[in-house]
Design an enzyme around this catalytic site. Structure first.
Site, short mmCIF file in Angstrom:
data_model
loop_
_atom_site.label_atom_id
_atom_site.label_comp_id
_atom_site.label_asym_id
_atom_site.label_seq_id
_atom_site.Cartn_x
_atom_site.Cartn_y
_atom_site.Cartn_z
N ILE A 91 -17.23 -34.87 44.73
CA ILE A 91 -17.69 -34.07 43.22
C ILE A 91 -16.98 -33.66 42.19
CG2 ILE A 91 -20.41 -34.33 44.48
CD1 ILE A 91 -19.16 -31.70 45.80
N GLY A 120 -6.45 -30.59 39.41
CA GLY A 120 -4.61 -30.67 40.26
C GLY A 120 -4.26 -30.32 40.98
N LYS A 136 -13.63 -28.93 49.29
CA LYS A 136 -12.50 -28.80 48.80
C LYS A 136 -10.98 -28.63 50.14
CE LYS A 136 -11.73 -25.95 45.15
NZ LYS A 136 -11.47 -24.43 44.73
N ASP A 138 -10.18 -17.01 36.00
CA ASP A 138 -10.91 -18.39 36.00
C ASP A 138 -11.82 -18.22 35.62
OD1 ASP A 138 -9.69 -20.25 34.47
OD2 ASP A 138 -10.30 -22.08 36.30
#
Length: 511
Positions: A18, A22, A41, A140
């Site tokens: 999904i 990098g 992840k 981020d």
């Protein structure tokens, strides 16, 4: 890429990829032990050999595992998967959020409804506050890293470049981590990053939700980053005129390049966002979806800014009998409206021999002689339009005072031409607690803004009435007089406690 169907950690079966970056890929997976969907992840094996990248990945697991907040995607598990060749691939298991990213939502719908955008910003600010309390800076913050669940709530994810404030940076000096569309000036320059950098990025996200686009574009990411350093953010009210001055002030403060002017912490920004959400919901007169959900969580300070019907909607919409009563009251009020005349607010009654003075729709005027000019001039008519869900607000004063170039204070005045013997001035406000005085005049001397000439020399007489702590619906009695006056000024001298603005929803003059 890992093969779909692979069992990770002996219990998580990969179902679909999904997302991919990098450093890692994200999969939807099925937990065969607890029989539920999760998100995994999985770090790319070729990247795992880089000790810095490996430490950053492990740090994400440690960082987010410390957090327990409804608007942060929860870490469930972490580990390392070993291949037959002896290679290892670290992984993190998260709760699976069915929905879409905030970026997808903006791309599909364009600018979001103002209250909806602020509701999401409230949730993100609260989540960042929880992270910052654990000394974790996300670094981020962007709409791609905000998930909107099927239920409508916002959740921050991807703390992949987060680090604790006590850790040494793992980046090379001068290297910018994060997406430059949302990067803070100090982060763009490679300077130390704190929670205030996350708040700048949230300010950009809010700007994008309100306008449908990021503030800067350039030929390269570095060019965009330098614009955040050197250029002023385009005025959100120019691009979205219906945005209130209060909301624009929050955007401006979040995006201040000077750290002393930017929000000092997430809690302060969240508090202002809560207040402006109440203001925007009041202006629109309706709330749906996530706006309603967030409104229910507002502290009483902010809820007082909401009109009665919105504060108590959850209590009466479920009762048919009460709905019928409200409908009957509305019919009575509507019938009475035809007899009130212009400029008389619903719910304001004549008593003790007083009679409300009918005023024209242009009778109210913002008055800021010691400052730089009328504040929110276009909102002044709201205080005499008979609708308490709208109103006029001062600008935001970050120091909590009304100090101006030439003196202290500002206000609104009513033009009761040709003149009337005023007996009382009733103030309806969702921000009680400010101090106010009432002045009268027959002629007003207009001088350059910022001039220190006192009110008495500008034509104002008084004060003829005062209140050290104005409450909602307070009727300030005016000194007995047999002389009619044309102008009646509500002069605000202090702001409500712990607030940076004051709002008036209605002013009613009695004779």
């Amino acid at each position: 890429m890992s093969t779909l169907g692979t069992l990770i950690g002996g219990r998580y079966r990969l179902e679909a990829q999904i997302g991919r970056g990098g450093m890692s890929s994200v999969y939807r997976a099925f937990d065969v032990v607890l029989e539920r969907r999760v998100a995994i992840k999985l770090m790319h094996r070729e990247i795992a050999s880089d000790s810095d990248q490996l430490e950053r990945f492990r740090r994400e697991a440690r960082s987010v595992a410390q957090l327990s907040d409804p608007h942060v995607v929860t870490v469930i598990d972490a580990g390392e998967e070993h291949s037959a060749e002896g290679e290892s691939a670290p992984y993190i298991v998260f709760e699976y959020v069915e929905g879409e990213t905030l970026k997808d939502l903006i791309r599909r719908d364009g600018p979001l409804e103002i209250a909806q955008a602020i509701a999401y910003a409230v949730e993100i600010a609260r989540a960042l506050g929880a992270a910052h309390e654990h000394q974790i800076v996300h670094r981020d913050v962007k709409p791609q890293n905000v998930l909107i669940s099927e239920e409508g709530g916002a959740k921050i994810t991807d703390f992949g470049i987060a680090r604790t404030l006590s850790e040494e940076s793992l980046t090379v000096a001068g290297r910018v981590l994060g997406t430059t569309d949302y990067v803070s000036p100090e982060q763009a320059l490679g300077e130390p990053v704190t929670g205030q950098s996350d708040l700048y990025s949230l300010g950009v996200v809010l700007y994008e939700m309100l306008t449908g686009d990021v503030p800067f574009h350039g030929d390269s990411p570095v060019a965009v980053a330098m614009k955040h350093v050197r250029e002023q953010i385009p005025d959100v009210q120019v691009l979205r005129p219906e945005v209130s001055a209060a909301t624009a002030a929050v955007v401006d403060r979040a995006l201040a390049k000077d750290l002393t002017r930017r929000y000092p912490d997430a809690a302060t920004m969240a508090r202002d966002l809560e207040d402006v959400l109440a203001v925007e919901a009041s202006r629109s007169g309706q709330a749906t979806g996530e706006v309603t959900t967030v409104l229910r969580t507002l502290p009483s300070r902010s809820r007082r800014r909401l009109p009665w019907r919105m504060r108590h909607r959850a209590r009466w919409v479920s009762s048919l009998a009460l709905v019928l009563i409200v409908a009957a009251i509305a019919l009575v009020a509507a019938a009475g409206h035809a007899h009130r005349g212009p400029g008389i607010t619903p719910g304001v009654s004549s008593r003790a021999g007083l009679e409300a003075v009918p005023l024209s729709g242009t009778a109210a005027n913002s008055y800021n002689p010691f400052g730089t000019g009328p504040e929110n001039r276009d909102q002044a008519a709201n205080v005499v339009d008979g609708d308490t869900s709208t109103g006029w607000s001062t600008e935001q004063y970050y120091d909590g005072t009304l100090k101006k170039l030439g003196g202290v204070g500002l206000g609104l005045y009513l033009d009761a031409a040709p003149g009337v013997v005023g007996k009382a001035l009733e103030v309806q406000t969702p921000t009680p607690g400010f101090a106010a005085q009432v002045y009268v005049a027959d002629h007003i001397t207009m001088l350059p803004y910022g001039d220190a000439t006192p009110l008495a020399e500008r034509g104002w007489q008084g004060p003829v009435g005062a209140s050290p702590y104005v409450h909602d619906g307070e009727r300030i009695a005016l000194s007995p007089s047999e002389e009619p006056h044309r102008y009646f000024l509500l002069w605000i001298t202090t702001l409500p406690p712990h607030m940076e603005l004051a709002t008036i929803s209605a002013l009613t003059l009695f004779k």
